[in-house]
Scaffold this motif. Structure first.
Motif, short mmCIF file in Angstrom:
data_model
loop_
_atom_site.label_atom_id
_atom_site.label_comp_id
_atom_site.label_asym_id
_atom_site.label_seq_id
_atom_site.Cartn_x
_atom_site.Cartn_y
_atom_site.Cartn_z
N ILE A 1 0.87 -0.72 0.18
CA ILE A 1 -0.07 0.10 0.16
C ILE A 1 0.97 1.55 -0.25
O ILE A 1 0.30 2.35 -0.36
CB ILE A 1 -1.25 -0.07 1.30
N VAL A 2 2.19 1.32 0.89
CA VAL A 2 2.99 2.41 0.97
C VAL A 2 3.47 2.56 -0.41
O VAL A 2 3.33 4.02 -1.34
CB VAL A 2 3.39 2.58 2.31
N VAL A 3 4.11 1.80 -1.11
CA VAL A 3 4.45 1.54 -1.97
C VAL A 3 3.58 2.91 -3.54
O VAL A 3 4.34 3.35 -4.10
CB VAL A 3 5.14 0.76 -2.87
N VAL A 4 2.01 1.83 -3.52
CA VAL A 4 2.03 2.65 -4.48
C VAL A 4 1.18 3.62 -3.87
O VAL A 4 1.59 4.83 -4.86
CB VAL A 4 0.37 1.63 -4.69
N LEU A 5 1.27 4.26 -2.81
CA LEU A 5 0.87 5.44 -2.50
C LEU A 5 2.50 6.83 -2.61
O LEU A 5 2.20 7.66 -3.65
CB LEU A 5 0.47 5.66 -1.23
N VAL A 6 3.08 5.29 -2.51
CA VAL A 6 4.89 6.40 -3.21
C VAL A 6 4.46 6.91 -4.53
O VAL A 6 5.06 8.15 -4.66
CB VAL A 6 5.95 6.27 -3.26
N VAL A 7 4.24 5.50 -5.60
CA VAL A 7 4.57 6.42 -7.07
C VAL A 7 3.09 7.24 -7.26
O VAL A 7 3.29 8.03 -8.37
CB VAL A 7 4.46 4.35 -7.72
N VAL A 8 1.76 6.67 -6.70
CA VAL A 8 1.14 7.44 -7.27
C VAL A 8 1.26 8.99 -6.93
O VAL A 8 0.96 9.96 -7.79
CB VAL A 8 -0.13 7.64 -6.20
N VAL A 9 2.28 9.36 -5.76
CA VAL A 9 3.07 10.74 -5.05
C VAL A 9 3.45 11.90 -5.96
O VAL A 9 3.18 12.65 -6.48
CB VAL A 9 3.06 10.73 -3.85
N ALA A 10 4.25 10.20 -6.77
CA ALA A 10 5.44 10.89 -6.83
C ALA A 10 4.99 11.08 -8.35
O ALA A 10 5.58 12.21 -9.75
CB ALA A 10 6.58 9.56 -7.45
N LEU A 11 3.81 10.58 -8.83
CA LEU A 11 3.86 10.37 -10.63
C LEU A 11 3.12 12.47 -10.65
O LEU A 11 3.16 13.24 -11.42
CB LEU A 11 2.68 9.38 -10.84
N ALA A 12 2.34 12.14 -9.29
CA ALA A 12 0.95 13.76 -9.27
C ALA A 12 1.75 14.28 -9.39
O ALA A 12 2.28 15.28 -9.94
CB ALA A 12 0.32 13.83 -8.33
N ALA A 13 3.66 14.61 -8.56
CA ALA A 13 4.21 15.86 -8.78
C ALA A 13 4.60 15.92 -9.51
O ALA A 13 4.74 16.87 -10.40
CB ALA A 13 5.64 15.15 -7.55
#
Length: 358
Positions: free
Chosen positions: A144-156
């Motif tokens: 879950i945390v890795v998916v959140l990190v990827v989503v935040v990175a893509l959004a940034a």
């Protein structure tokens, strides 16, 4: 802010060669310094022997090979006196790659922390309920945390584009309608994700649990947010949606403990001396490394007009040991009965009458 050091304004090939030389020197310096740092860090981690330090060095070595040279390029780029368009394009490209490298680095820190926790508190091969529960929770939480990190990175990364930033404001105004539409369209996928979270919290299954699913016996090998991998005894893999374990009944043989009971059934003639067979069963179990010494018995569980049914009961520490112990007991008791009481094996009786009427 102007850089403290900048190259003189050059034209033509001189500018290209000079900029290339500066970039190459910067990259080589960053790579050498990064390798030197991790060489010293790895030696220090080995001397201290701290598992977290060892895992961090191992997990962060590759991301740093990208991140450190990128950081050096970002710092030296303003000194190259490039054209405004080229400068802006290069800075934007480096920013995008830098965000991706930071996400990679953050993922490495997360995975190193997981490895450390599993090493310290995880399952070391023994039947430890808390260790298996922790491993299951960590596995799902890390995903879950890795998916959140990827989503935040893509959004940034997307927000670095001016057009997308302006588009985001208009999308935000209609976020309610979009959210409802997406919710209806992806309700099955969302339900599957929530099922994965529920399994992590309630834990009807855990990593290495022995289960019987759809008539297949195996171990829980992997738990993701959408499916579970069951390793079948013959090395096949059964992929089961996580919702299955919340909606359908299944057998979990190691819910609280891996200790199990096994049975072996025999058919024999009425003349068999049961007490002698019971003693032989105890001797077989005492000599077996698979028996854990908890439970054993031999009982007559049924009798028909032709034979009696014997049930040998035994215990073992886990499912593979129970299976091997059952096979061992069955084989040795059959040999014992064949060698010692061959006349007591199941037989069909027929009575012939010699009376005849003239």
């Amino acid at each position: 802010m102007q850089p403290s050091f900048s190259l003189p304004h050059l034209n033509g090939w001189e500018a290209v060669v000079t900029a290339g030389a500066v970039l190459l020197a910067t990259l080589l310096t960053a790579v050498v310094l990064n390798r030197l740092f991790f060489h010293l860090a790895a030696g220090l981690a080995r001397r201290t022997g701290h598992p977290l330090a060892l895992f961090l060095v191992d997990r962060l070595r590759l991301p740093s090979r990208l991140l450190v040279p990128l950081l050096a390029l970002i710092l030296v780029l303003p000194s190259l006196n490039l054209a405004a368009v080229a400068q802006a394009s290069a800075e934007h490209l480096l920013t995008l790659v830098f965000i991706a490298a930071l996400a990679w680095l953050a993922t490495g820190v997360i995975l190193a922390s997981r490895d450390y926790l599993l090493t310290r508190y995880g399952n070391n091969g023994s039947d430890d309920y808390k260790a298996r529960a922790l491993e299951t929770q960590l596995t799902v939480a890390v995903r879950i945390v890795v998916v959140l990190v990827v989503v935040v990175a893509l959004a940034a990364m997307l927000m670095t584009f001016a057009a997308i930033r302006s588009l985001g404001m208009s999308i935000l105004a209609s976020a309610g309608i979009v959210g409802i539409t997406v919710g209806f369209a992806a309700q099955r996928s969302i339900a599957t994700l929530f099922a994965g979270l529920q399994i992590a919290v309630t834990q009807p299954i855990r990593i290495n649990d022995v289960v019987l699913v759809e008539g297949e016996y195996g171990n829980i090998e992997e738990i993701t947010l959408t499916y579970v991998v069951v390793k079948i005894w013959d090395q096949r893999r059964l992929l089961v949606p996580v919702t299955y374990f919340l909606e359908k009944p299944f057998q979990n043989w190691t819910r609280r403990s891996s200790e199990l009971l096994g049975t072996v059934f025999f058919q024999a003639d009425f003349s068999l001396p049961v007490e002698r067979v019971r003693q032989q069963l105890h001797e077989i179990l005492l000599a077996s490394k698979k028996w854990d010494g908890r439970v054993w018995s031999l009982q007559v569980t049924n009798a028909t007009e032709r034979s009696i049914e014997l049930r040998a009961l035994m215990s073992a520490s886990d499912a593979p040991s129970v299976w091997d112990l059952r096979c061992e007991v069955r084989e040795k008791l059959l040999h014992f009965m064949l060698d010692t009481f061959p006349e007591s094996l199941p037989k069909a009786r027929a009575y012939l009458s010699s009376d005849r009427t003239d």
